[in-house]
Structure formats: structure tokens, C-alpha cells
Design an enzyme around this catalytic site. Structure first.
Site, PDB file in Angstrom:
ATOM      1  N   CYS A 103      69.733 102.861  68.888  1.00  0.00           N
ATOM      2  CA  CYS A 103      69.429 103.977  68.592  1.00  0.00           C
ATOM      3  C   CYS A 103      69.873 103.966  70.004  1.00  0.00           C
ATOM      4  O   CYS A 103      70.169 106.396  69.986  1.00  0.00           O
ATOM      5  CB  CYS A 103      67.802 103.654  68.990  1.00  0.00           C
ATOM      6  SG  CYS A 103      67.418 102.485  67.430  1.00  0.00           S
TER       7      CYS A 103
HETATM    8  C1  BEZ Z   1      69.185  98.972  67.447  1.00  0.00           C
HETATM    9  O1  BEZ Z   1      68.908 100.292  67.850  1.00  0.00           O
HETATM   10  O2  BEZ Z   1      70.592  98.105  68.202  1.00  0.00           O
HETATM   11  C2  BEZ Z   1      67.869  97.744  66.831  1.00  0.00           C
HETATM   12  C3  BEZ Z   1      66.608  98.302  67.021  1.00  0.00           C
HETATM   13  C4  BEZ Z   1      66.466  97.523  65.563  1.00  0.00           C
HETATM   14  C5  BEZ Z   1      66.590  96.532  64.304  1.00  0.00           C
HETATM   15  C6  BEZ Z   1      68.085  95.895  64.970  1.00  0.00           C
HETATM   16  C7  BEZ Z   1      68.798  97.041  66.247  1.00  0.00           C
END
Ligand code: BEZ
Length: 241
Positions: free
Chosen positions: A76
Site C-alpha cells: 500500500c
Molecule cells: C501490503 O500492503 O503490503 C499488504 C497488506 C495486507 C496484506 C498483505 C500485504
């Protein structure tokens, strides 16, 4: 009951949803599914840029609403940094972008400092604080069999008529390609203006296809510059201006 939709579901907590039990199976009742052509559900929410009423905030613009599973997560962080960097590309297409994560606004604000530091561009669009999952539920951004608590990576493109024009669902582990979102917006804006469709892997400026519902006779008026008939149903022309 008229208009009631029943969906078999795993029970994940009742939030504001009603679950009913019929012969050993729980059904989720009255859940709004957001589909192409539907009016984008309206809401009022706290964001990093103050309280926003979604439809008012959109005004006459196009909109992109995209969700994030959780604050302070690595994928994100890269996505938000990238969207901040290409925001001028959304602006020039008259598209407003708004993000969402199921954490409160004060958490988003702290996270945004990390995003600015690590991604080189501060987040320059509002982020919805959705701690109560009100908007996530409204747009069905939580898929309980993927995660009970985190949203999937949803993307909704909304037209100036407030209708849903595109809906994408990615898993949490896969960062989205926001250049693809811009490409689809180019196609949506072109096909809203001209009776054409865009072929596989089309990018702005490439040849387009005359819409299947347009007769050759009407096409002569609509596209006096002419076209190439590959098959009677496959008529190709240079992108109209
Ligand atoms: C991420 O944004 O890295 C992420 C968020 C939730 C689960 C897996 C990855």
C-alpha cells in the site's frame, strides 16, 4: 420480500448486516452489490482532508475510489506513493482520486509521513478513515473468505453521472498497476464521446473499433473519414479526435 437479495455466506459478525438461517445455511440479506452501471453509493466520511460527502466532492468530475487493506503496510505504501506521483495525470483527465483504508484518519496522517519520506511524494489526495468499515461495507470491499478484517484492493472508476464505470478487485498481495487505470479512463472517456470501442491493449492514440450497434449507414455519417472493414463486425478506424 421484493428487492431482497440472499447470498450464502460464512457468518463473519453481524455488523449492520442481517443474516438469516435457512435449513442449516446462513444467508446474507439485502447486501448491496455494486455493479457496472449502478449509481455509486453515496456516503459522508472523515478523510485526511476533512469531512467529505462523496457525491458533492465528486461534483462534475470523474472519480477513482480505491481501497487499501491496512495502514503501515508495504505494498500500500508503494501504491499511495505512485498515485501521488501521477496525480497530475488524473487531474488532466478531470479525475479526482480518493483512497480508503480501514484505519482511522489519525493513523493515516502518521502513515503519510512515512509515505512522503520513502516514496518521495506526499499523499496529495484525501484518504478515507474507515475504522467502522462503513464505506468498505457499502462497496463490498471486504471479502470475508480472503480476510474478515482487511479490505481487498478494490478500484472503482465513477463517471460524472455518478455511475460505476469500472470495478477491479485485486488480492492484498498484489499491488495495482495505476497506469492501467489511466488507460481504462482514456478508453472510458473516448467511448463516452464517440460510438467506438477500444481493442486489446489499446493505448490512447491507437486505432479503435466502430461499436457493434452502429450500422454501416450510420457509420458513414459518424465517421466520414472512413474505416477499414476487416470483417463486417470488425471495422477499424483511426482514433477520432
Ligand atoms: C501490503 O500492503 O503490503 C499488504 C497488506 C495486507 C496484506 C498483505 C500485504
Amino acid at each position: 420480500m421484493a428487492g431482497t437479495k440472499l447470498f450464502p455466506t460464512k457468518v463473519v459478525g453481524f455488523r449492520e448486516f442481517t443474516h438469516i438461517l435457512i435449513e442449516d445455511t446462513y444467508f446474507k440479506e439485502n447486501i448491496m452489490t455494486v455493479r457496472l452501471g449502478d449509481t455509486a453509493p453515496d456516503f459522508t466520511a472523515e478523510t485526511t482532508q476533512g469531512t467529505i460527502n462523496f457525491h458533492e466532492w465528486l461534483g462534475d468530475s470523474w472519480g477513482v475510489l480505491f481501497s487499501h487493506p491496512k495502514d503501515f503496510t508495504p505494498v500500500c505504501t508503494t501504491e499511495l506513493g505512485y498515485v501521488a506521483r501521477i496525480k497530475p495525470d488524473f487531474d488532466k483527465r478531470n479525475v479526482k482520486v480518493i483512497g480508503l483504508s480501514v484505519d482511522p484518519v489519525d493513523s493515516h496522517v502518521k502513515w503519510e509521513a512515512d509515505i512522503a519520506e520513502t516514496q518521495g511524494t506526499p499523499v496529495n489526495f484525501p484518504m478515507i478513515g474507515d475504522g467502522d468499515k462503513k464505506v468498505s461495507d457499502l462497496y463490498e470491499m471486504i471479502h470475508p473468505n480472503a480476510s474478515d478484517t482487511m479490505t481487498v484492493r478494490s478500484v472503482f472508476v465513477i463517471g460524472p453521472d455518478k455511475k460505476i464505470k469500472l470495478s477491479l478487485t485485486y488480492p492484498a498481495s498484489t499491488g495495482r498497476n495505476f497506469d492501467e487505470i489511466l488507460r481504462v479512463i482514456d478508453s472510458l472517456q473516448l467511448t463516452a464521446k464517440f460510438k467506438v470501442a477500444t481493442p486489446a491493449n489499446w493505448v490512447n492514440g491507437g486505432d479503435v473499433i466502430i461499436g457493434a450497434a452502429v450500422s454501416d449507414e450510420d457509420a458513414k455519417t459518424l465517421f466520414p473519414q472512413g474505416w477499414k472493414t476487416v470483417k463486417p463486425y470488425l471495422r477499424v478506424l483511426a482514433q477520432p479526435k
